[in-house]
Design a protein around this motif. Sequence first.
Motif, PDB file in Angstrom:
ATOM      1  N   VAL A  39      12.098 -34.778  29.868  1.00  0.00           N
ATOM      2  CA  VAL A  39      11.026 -34.736  28.867  1.00  0.00           C
ATOM      3  C   VAL A  39      11.572 -34.661  27.447  1.00  0.00           C
ATOM      4  CG1 VAL A  39       9.030 -33.412  28.030  1.00  0.00           C
ATOM      5  CG2 VAL A  39       9.410 -33.687  30.491  1.00  0.00           C
TER       6      VAL A  39
ATOM      7  N   ARG B 233       4.897 -23.771  26.180  1.00  0.00           N
ATOM      8  CA  ARG B 233       4.159 -25.033  26.300  1.00  0.00           C
ATOM      9  C   ARG B 233       4.974 -26.080  27.066  1.00  0.00           C
ATOM     10  NH1 ARG B 233       1.580 -25.964  20.250  1.00  0.00           N
ATOM     11  NH2 ARG B 233       0.296 -24.053  20.154  1.00  0.00           N
ATOM     12  N   LEU B 234       6.275 -26.119  26.805  1.00  0.00           N
ATOM     13  CA  LEU B 234       7.119 -27.050  27.554  1.00  0.00           C
ATOM     14  C   LEU B 234       7.102 -26.711  29.034  1.00  0.00           C
ATOM     15  CD1 LEU B 234       9.292 -29.261  27.875  1.00  0.00           C
ATOM     16  CD2 LEU B 234      11.008 -27.517  27.272  1.00  0.00           C
TER      17      LEU B 234
ATOM     18  N   PHE C 188       5.839 -27.869  20.851  1.00  0.00           N
ATOM     19  CA  PHE C 188       5.676 -28.870  21.909  1.00  0.00           C
ATOM     20  C   PHE C 188       4.195 -29.169  22.038  1.00  0.00           C
ATOM     21  CE2 PHE C 188       5.327 -30.452  26.263  1.00  0.00           C
ATOM     22  CZ  PHE C 188       6.381 -31.356  26.304  1.00  0.00           C
ATOM     23  N   GLU C 189       3.820 -30.418  21.774  1.00  0.00           N
ATOM     24  CA  GLU C 189       2.417 -30.816  21.812  1.00  0.00           C
ATOM     25  C   GLU C 189       2.281 -32.207  22.413  1.00  0.00           C
ATOM     26  OE1 GLU C 189       0.687 -30.593  17.939  1.00  0.00           O
ATOM     27  OE2 GLU C 189       0.371 -28.433  18.029  1.00  0.00           O
ATOM     28  N   ASN C 190       1.303 -32.350  23.274  1.00  0.00           N
ATOM     29  CA  ASN C 190       1.003 -33.656  23.857  1.00  0.00           C
ATOM     30  C   ASN C 190       2.236 -34.314  24.478  1.00  0.00           C
ATOM     31  OD1 ASN C 190      -1.734 -33.484  22.962  1.00  0.00           O
ATOM     32  ND2 ASN C 190      -1.063 -34.132  20.915  1.00  0.00           N
ATOM     33  N   GLY C 191       3.066 -33.495  25.117  1.00  0.00           N
ATOM     34  CA  GLY C 191       4.221 -34.019  25.813  1.00  0.00           C
ATOM     35  C   GLY C 191       5.399 -34.361  24.935  1.00  0.00           C
ATOM     36  N   GLU C 192       5.363 -33.941  23.672  1.00  0.00           N
ATOM     37  CA  GLU C 192       6.430 -34.299  22.735  1.00  0.00           C
ATOM     38  C   GLU C 192       6.849 -33.103  21.881  1.00  0.00           C
ATOM     39  OE1 GLU C 192       5.296 -39.017  21.999  1.00  0.00           O
ATOM     40  OE2 GLU C 192       4.893 -37.542  20.428  1.00  0.00           O
TER      41      GLU C 192
ATOM     42  N   HIS D 131       4.094 -27.853  30.740  1.00  0.00           N
ATOM     43  CA  HIS D 131       4.101 -29.299  30.929  1.00  0.00           C
ATOM     44  C   HIS D 131       4.952 -29.704  32.139  1.00  0.00           C
ATOM     45  CE1 HIS D 131       3.945 -33.536  29.582  1.00  0.00           C
ATOM     46  NE2 HIS D 131       5.225 -33.598  29.911  1.00  0.00           N
TER      47      HIS D 131
END
Length: 332
Positions: A300, A171-172, A311-315, A175
């Motif tokens: 990030v 996921r990262l 890792f979700e919604n950029g965090e 992104h």
Amino acid sequence: MFSLSSSADAQVEPFKGERIDPDVTSGHLNHLTPDQQAAFNVFKDTLAKAQLYSPERPHPTHDEPTLLRFLRARRFDPQKAYKQFADAEAWRKKHNVDALYATFPVDEFERARRFYPRWTGRRDKNGLPVYVYRIASLSGPLQKELNTIPPERRYQRIVALYETMTRFVLRLCTHLPHRTEPTPISSVTTIIDLDQVSLPTLWQLRSHLQEASALATANYPETLSTIAVVNSPSFFPTVWSWIKPWFDEGTRRKVHVLGKDPGPTLRTLIDPKDLPKPYGGELDWKFEDEPALDDAAKAVISEMPKGPVVFENGEVRRPTPPDPADVSSGES
């Protein structure tokens, strides 16, 4: 993670090509043919009717890259993909995977990383995370330590590390800027280093390696893009004869045996600045090191977090344990 998956018998010979150029878009989001899209729609509808998947926004039960991994693994046959997905969901409930991951002790989690493929913190030219597995590092004291871990807990450690790969690393990397965006990153590139590995060591580790590979094939399909076997010893054909039955033909096609001088070929797949020095690159990184994040990743997340994370919604965040009522009622 470790899945010595590759082509047919011919690829136990050194890789003859000058480039490794995997197709990382066919069968992925934004690159589906009309027939593949139709199969994907049938697959999602079938899962929804079986209450194995809910597309309700903003929190669908499964993301589309995950669903597509199962469909690609079954060559876009919706019924075969449904069977594997249903079996994987049953496996997750049996092993209480979400709760296991959310409550896994940080210290033990970090110790477990030493026994399995490690993310270098870098990505290949397509944006896929680059993992390295140096088998010789598992010899001696580490092998003895591995043998003292009860089989059930060893299995749980493998599960936790696969969850990190799918829920954090992939996921990262999706992104981060990558060549095929907005197509998600859903697989990894892995270097398997057989330098200084003896035949007895591999024989002693065979059950450990097979356990991880069987778990991945069944429950985390299509998470492998390319495997490059480097520093392969003269007895590698013997080893291949042991492990070839663990994998299907499609997976076996993904292995490239590069021998003792892998740099020229690996540099066609991985930029030199992101390729560890032992394999012909410029990155000062070895298997025992923590991930050496590139500048985009540092911007990030600053640094690699310890323990189980998602890792979700950029965090980055800690996974949330499921509600005990949901677990007891059999809901995921």
